[in-house]
Design a protein around this motif. Structure first.
Motif, mmCIF file in Angstrom:
data_model
loop_
_atom_site.group_PDB
_atom_site.id
_atom_site.type_symbol
_atom_site.label_atom_id
_atom_site.label_comp_id
_atom_site.label_asym_id
_atom_site.label_seq_id
_atom_site.Cartn_x
_atom_site.Cartn_y
_atom_site.Cartn_z
ATOM 1 N N ILE A 174 78.181 64.186 -7.405
ATOM 2 C CA ILE A 174 79.318 64.259 -6.497
ATOM 3 C C ILE A 174 80.545 63.761 -7.252
ATOM 4 O O ILE A 174 80.489 62.761 -7.965
ATOM 5 C CB ILE A 174 79.062 63.348 -5.272
ATOM 6 C CG1 ILE A 174 77.743 63.702 -4.607
ATOM 7 C CG2 ILE A 174 80.222 63.406 -4.314
ATOM 8 C CD1 ILE A 174 77.712 65.052 -3.955
ATOM 9 N N ARG A 175 81.642 64.480 -7.121
ATOM 10 C CA ARG A 175 82.892 64.022 -7.740
ATOM 11 C C ARG A 175 83.830 63.516 -6.667
ATOM 12 O O ARG A 175 83.866 64.068 -5.569
ATOM 13 C CB ARG A 175 83.594 65.183 -8.461
ATOM 14 C CG ARG A 175 82.929 65.622 -9.731
ATOM 15 C CD ARG A 175 83.503 66.988 -10.116
ATOM 16 N NE ARG A 175 82.742 67.597 -11.181
ATOM 17 C CZ ARG A 175 83.181 67.674 -12.439
ATOM 18 N NH1 ARG A 175 84.353 67.217 -12.771
ATOM 19 N NH2 ARG A 175 82.433 68.253 -13.359
ATOM 20 N N GLY A 176 84.633 62.518 -7.018
ATOM 21 C CA GLY A 176 85.663 62.009 -6.107
ATOM 22 C C GLY A 176 85.081 61.130 -5.027
ATOM 23 O O GLY A 176 83.866 61.043 -4.839
ATOM 24 N N GLY A 177 85.962 60.470 -4.285
ATOM 25 C CA GLY A 177 85.517 59.603 -3.208
ATOM 26 C C GLY A 177 85.066 58.237 -3.711
ATOM 27 O O GLY A 177 85.034 57.975 -4.906
ATOM 28 N N ILE A 178 84.745 57.374 -2.759
ATOM 29 C CA ILE A 178 84.256 56.040 -3.104
ATOM 30 C C ILE A 178 82.739 56.106 -3.175
ATOM 31 O O ILE A 178 82.086 56.558 -2.247
ATOM 32 C CB ILE A 178 84.694 55.005 -2.046
ATOM 33 C CG1 ILE A 178 86.226 54.938 -1.998
ATOM 34 C CG2 ILE A 178 84.116 53.639 -2.375
ATOM 35 C CD1 ILE A 178 86.752 54.145 -0.828
ATOM 36 N N GLU A 179 82.178 55.643 -4.309
ATOM 37 C CA GLU A 179 80.746 55.773 -4.534
ATOM 38 C C GLU A 179 80.051 54.446 -4.247
ATOM 39 O O GLU A 179 80.439 53.416 -4.779
ATOM 40 C CB GLU A 179 80.525 56.183 -5.996
ATOM 41 C CG GLU A 179 79.093 56.406 -6.351
ATOM 42 C CD GLU A 179 78.929 56.771 -7.826
ATOM 43 O OE1 GLU A 179 79.947 56.776 -8.546
ATOM 44 O OE2 GLU A 179 77.794 57.011 -8.235
ATOM 45 N N VAL A 180 79.059 54.465 -3.379
ATOM 46 C CA VAL A 180 78.234 53.281 -3.149
ATOM 47 C C VAL A 180 76.854 53.585 -3.721
ATOM 48 O O VAL A 180 76.161 54.474 -3.256
ATOM 49 C CB VAL A 180 78.127 52.945 -1.647
ATOM 50 C CG1 VAL A 180 77.371 51.648 -1.451
ATOM 51 C CG2 VAL A 180 79.508 52.855 -1.028
ATOM 52 N N LEU A 181 76.477 52.833 -4.781
ATOM 53 C CA LEU A 181 75.233 53.129 -5.483
ATOM 54 C C LEU A 181 74.015 52.855 -4.615
ATOM 55 O O LEU A 181 74.014 51.903 -3.837
ATOM 56 C CB LEU A 181 75.127 52.251 -6.737
ATOM 57 C CG LEU A 181 76.159 52.424 -7.829
ATOM 58 C CD1 LEU A 181 75.908 51.406 -8.920
ATOM 59 C CD2 LEU A 181 76.082 53.820 -8.405
ATOM 60 N N PRO A 182 72.939 53.636 -4.772
ATOM 61 C CA PRO A 182 71.708 53.324 -4.031
ATOM 62 C C PRO A 182 71.124 51.967 -4.435
ATOM 63 O O PRO A 182 70.511 51.297 -3.614
ATOM 64 C CB PRO A 182 70.761 54.469 -4.398
ATOM 65 C CG PRO A 182 71.362 55.149 -5.554
ATOM 66 C CD PRO A 182 72.819 54.867 -5.539
ATOM 67 N N GLU A 183 71.339 51.574 -5.703
ATOM 68 C CA GLU A 183 70.864 50.260 -6.143
ATOM 69 C C GLU A 183 71.559 49.168 -5.348
ATOM 70 O O GLU A 183 70.953 48.178 -4.946
ATOM 71 C CB GLU A 183 71.162 50.055 -7.637
ATOM 72 C CG GLU A 183 70.352 50.932 -8.578
ATOM 73 C CD GLU A 183 70.933 52.321 -8.723
ATOM 74 O OE1 GLU A 183 72.159 52.470 -8.576
ATOM 75 O OE2 GLU A 183 70.162 53.268 -8.953
ATOM 76 N N PHE A 184 72.864 49.369 -5.129
ATOM 77 C CA PHE A 184 73.647 48.391 -4.366
ATOM 78 C C PHE A 184 73.149 48.325 -2.929
ATOM 79 O O PHE A 184 72.920 47.247 -2.379
ATOM 80 C CB PHE A 184 75.120 48.784 -4.421
ATOM 81 C CG PHE A 184 76.014 47.918 -3.586
ATOM 82 C CD1 PHE A 184 76.454 46.699 -4.061
ATOM 83 C CD2 PHE A 184 76.405 48.319 -2.319
ATOM 84 C CE1 PHE A 184 77.262 45.898 -3.291
ATOM 85 C CE2 PHE A 184 77.212 47.525 -1.546
ATOM 86 C CZ PHE A 184 77.647 46.308 -2.033
ATOM 87 N N MET A 185 72.944 49.509 -2.336
ATOM 88 C CA MET A 185 72.508 49.541 -0.929
ATOM 89 C C MET A 185 71.142 48.873 -0.791
ATOM 90 O O MET A 185 70.918 48.077 0.121
ATOM 91 C CB MET A 185 72.441 50.990 -0.434
ATOM 92 C CG MET A 185 73.810 51.617 -0.284
ATOM 93 S SD MET A 185 73.738 53.189 0.602
ATOM 94 C CE MET A 185 73.282 54.308 -0.697
ATOM 95 N N ALA A 186 70.234 49.199 -1.715
ATOM 96 C CA ALA A 186 68.880 48.642 -1.628
ATOM 97 C C ALA A 186 68.914 47.130 -1.786
ATOM 98 O O ALA A 186 68.249 46.393 -1.051
ATOM 99 C CB ALA A 186 67.989 49.263 -2.696
#
Lengths: 338, 393
Positions: B251-263
């Motif tokens: 995915i390009r653009g936007g604010i990225e929240v990593l799955p590692e962060f969420m987990a």
């Protein structure tokens, strides 16, 4: 109570650092009765225990060869599994006597980490693995891709360099162990997984659907892998180095595990010197003169070890390529025993 | 005292308990200093003999590796020092958000466990007993693998109305870009926050003086949220959004929240909330029942009785163990290393240590950082505790 705790803590610190400086590695090993060998533990072909706890691999064979040379018993090699991240600290602190863990020889590691690389027992290079479904044919098409990588490796640095040099955007996902990195790649967290080409061949076999994945043709770096020892003990450095050379020389002279006893009767002066029937070449190393005979008898020559662990005799089926003998188009060249 | 000493002038110093005590202390201090000095000296000497690089010169060297989540500008050509700050900020982000969410969830569960509703109380009890008895590392691996396995691949991203995308590479939010006119809204926001504080102080004073209650919550919300929004609308919504869209791989653009962060956030919040729930429950039960009964007899309903009478008193019992839980959460965030979240330990005590080989320096810095974070946290909590403590009149 407090002072006891402090004293214990300090003793631990002092102990760890002090043992790093001991110069008499061979004597320590003889007294202990075994070699502590820093190994991979999760990489097929290089260092991996099987379901019965028997270790196999090219690096494992190397340690067994050392144990054979010193004790005439390859089972005296004890394997300490280390992650890429922890391996140098384990060697520096004296936890292991040598690091035979598919470790890349680089100038900064050789000079500033307090260790010396002895010889190159595998010439490797870094590659990429991707899903076939992505229809990627070249690593140069990987711009903007997410790449899973293991922490504390030259791989991590080469990856960043390669993407920077080719002006591609990179999303790295870094894991402490290769197992975690491969698992995340398999789960679709990353588009590509990168490590040494030999490692890719091994890791690919562990994936859920082997045939869904393809290794890209580009090799983006030089990865000379070899065993390393601590600074400050030249005798031990020589022993480790010449163990590799003995195995390569044996292959060159056609000495194998099967024919080594017959070869002992050979008239060839090179073979006589190597197997210890002429001259005192083991003594100078601090080993018995038949040290190389023991290595070949128990472990075999370099070619045998290669084919058994990573070559045609293994599931990896890696061709000799750069790791062939110098007179057969490869780079393995050992100085003579004389 | 003086009379005793003059009557026995020849008493040796060794028989004087005070002098003896001082002598022992000096001896002990000298011993500790000597041990510390010899350890440092020994380490330095052995490092030099083994030709291992020492000192902090590596700080400005080029790092050369990439980091998946950077809150500040970072590239592969940045220095190790920069990588350290990236890691520290990532740790502070996860710890800060973790503390906030774990506190909210913990209070809800803790109060729910005391509920008169059988089902609610049992469910809260089940939550606490299950979650706090499973090792955190397993929970993190569970959440990470659950997140990765359950979410669709990039090409089949969930689209959440409003332009947000969710897939196994993370959560991608539209990124707001504020036009120049948006500064009026910012001014309105700052003004709203100040006005809300002033209003709260005024309302509390008036209540103390006259007993009249003011609708603090609604007025504050109006000032902080509605006012800036109104200004934003009046200035013609000078906000555009960069929407995330599919690229060749990602995915390009936007604010990225990593799955590692969420987990990691999920795991830490859910785990720590179970402990906080027990702390809260203990605190509430520590308030004698007479307090609740007195509140009821004054005509307070259960909600206000809990909020105005019980919890303020319970806080005195809750805050000290709550501090420990905050410290635990911060320290537990180092388990990030198992699931590939780039926190301080993963970046600095992991990659930087390995690339530079300077274990002693790197570990000392890392320990000092965690010590500082912990001391600051407990210092702030102690300050709060002193304010909450029973003031005896």
């Amino acid at each position: 109570m407090k002072s006891v705790v402090i004293r214990l803590a300090l003793a631990a610190v002092v102990g760890i650092v002090a043992s790093a400086a001991s110069a008499q590695t061979l004597n320590t090993i003889k007294t202990r009765g075994s070699i502590n060998c820093g190994s991979n533990g999760t990489l097929a072909g290089f260092g991996l225990p099987d379901s019965q706890g028997r270790w196999t691999g090219l690096d494992v064979d190397f340690c067994k060869a050392l144990a054979a040379a010193i004790f005439n018993d390859p089972s005296k090699a004890k394997f300490v599994p280390l992650t890429a991240k922890d391996r140098f600290t384990a060697l520096q602190s004296g936890e292991v006597d040598l690091l035979a863990r598919n470790t890349t020889w680089t100038s900064s590691r050789d000079t500033s980490l307090g260790m010396n690389f002895t010889a190159i027992n595998y010439f490797d290079g870094q590659g990429f693995m991707v899903r076939k479904a992505l229809k990627v044919n070249s690593a140069l098409e990987l711009g903007d891709a997410a790449v899973c990588v293991q922490q504390g490796t030259t791989t991590e640095l080469n990856l960043a360099d390669y993407f920077r040099a080719n002006k591609m955007k990179l999303k790295t996902v870094t894991f402490a162990t290769s197992t975690e990195a491969v698992k995340a790649y398999d789960a679709g967290r990353c588009d590509a997984y990168t490590t040494d080409a030999s490692g890719l061949a091994g890791e690919r076999l562990r994936l859920a659907n082997v045939n869904d994945h393809v290794i890209l043709p580009e090799v983006i770096s030089k990865e000379p892998l070899g065993p390393a020892v601590r600074h400050g003990d030249d005798q031990w450095f020589d022993i480790v180095k010449w163990t590799h050379y003995a195995m390569v020389n044996a292959e060159e002279f056609g000495i194998t595990q099967a024919n080594v006893d017959d070869q002992k009767k050979s008239d060839n002066p090179d073979i006589k010197r190597l197997l210890g029937t002429e001259g005192k070449h083991g003594e100078a190393l601090g080993l018995p003169d038949d040290w190389a005979y023991r290595i070949i008898k128990h472990v075999g020559n370099y070619g045998e070890s290669f084919e058994r662990n990573v070559g045609q005799g293994s599931p990896l089926k890696i061709a000799r390529g750069l790791n062939g003998l110098w007179n057969k188009g490869g780079l393995q060249f050992a100085p003579p025993v004389r | 005292m003086a009379a005793v000493e003059t009557s026995r002038p020849k008493a040796l110093l060794i028989y004087n308990p005070k002098a003896r005590g001082i002598a022992y202390q000096v001896l002990l201090c000298a011993l500790i200093v000597f041990l510390a000095w010899s350890a440092i000296h020994n380490a330095a000497e052995n490092l030099a003999r083994a030709k291992i690089a020492t000192g902090f010169g590596f700080w400005d060297n080029t790092a050369g590796f990439d980091i998946s989540q950077t809150l500040i500008e970072y590239s592969t050509t940045s220095s190790y020092g920069r990588a350290f700050w990236v890691g520290l900020l990532n740790t502070l982000l996860i710890a800060g958000l973790g503390v906030v969410f774990a506190t909210i969830l913990g209070f809800i569960i803790g109060i729910a466990r005391l509920s008169k509703n059988w089902l609610v109380a049992r469910m809260a009890g089940f939550y606490v007993e299950t979650i706090r008895n499973i090792p955190l590392l397993l929970q993190l691996l569970f959440w990470y693998n659950a997140v990765l396995k359950a979410l669709p691949s990039v090409r089949e991203s969930f689209t959440i109305p409003g332009g947000t995308l969710l897939n196994n590479r993370g959560l991608f939010l539209p990124q707001p870009v504020f036009g120049p006119a948006a500064r009026f809204a910012l001014i309105a926001l700052v003004f709203g926050i100040l006005a809300a504080i002033v209003y709260q102080v005024w309302a509390r004073r008036r209540q103390m003086a006259t007993g009249q209650q003011a609708p603090i919550l609604w007025v504050s919300l109006g000032l902080v949220v509605a006012l800036p929004l109104a200004v934003l609308a009046l200035s013609g919504f000078p906000v555009t959004f960069i929407y995330p869209e599919s690229g060749r791989f990602n995915i390009r653009g936007g604010i990225e929240v990593l799955p590692e962060f969420m987990a990691l956030l999920f795991g830490l919040v859910i785990y720590t909330a179970a402990f906080i729930a027990e702390v809260v429950r203990a605190g509430i039960l520590a308030v004698v029942r007479g307090q609740t009964e007195a509140a009821y007899s004054l005509g307070l309903r259960p909600g206000p009785a809990l909020r105005l009478v019980v919890i303020p008193q319970a806080m005195r019992v809750i805050v000290p163990p709550l501090t420990s839980q905050y410290l635990n959460l911060t320290k537990n965030s180092t388990l990030a290393v198992a699931i590939g979240y780039p926190d301080l330990v993963q970046i600095f005590a992991g990659t930087v240590l390995n690339q530079t080989g300077q274990a002693v320096e790197v570990i000392v810095i890392t320990m000092a950082v965690y010590l500082t974070i912990s001391l600051v946290t407990s210092g702030l909590m102690n300050l709060y505790n002193r304010r909450m403590a029973l003031v005896e009149r």
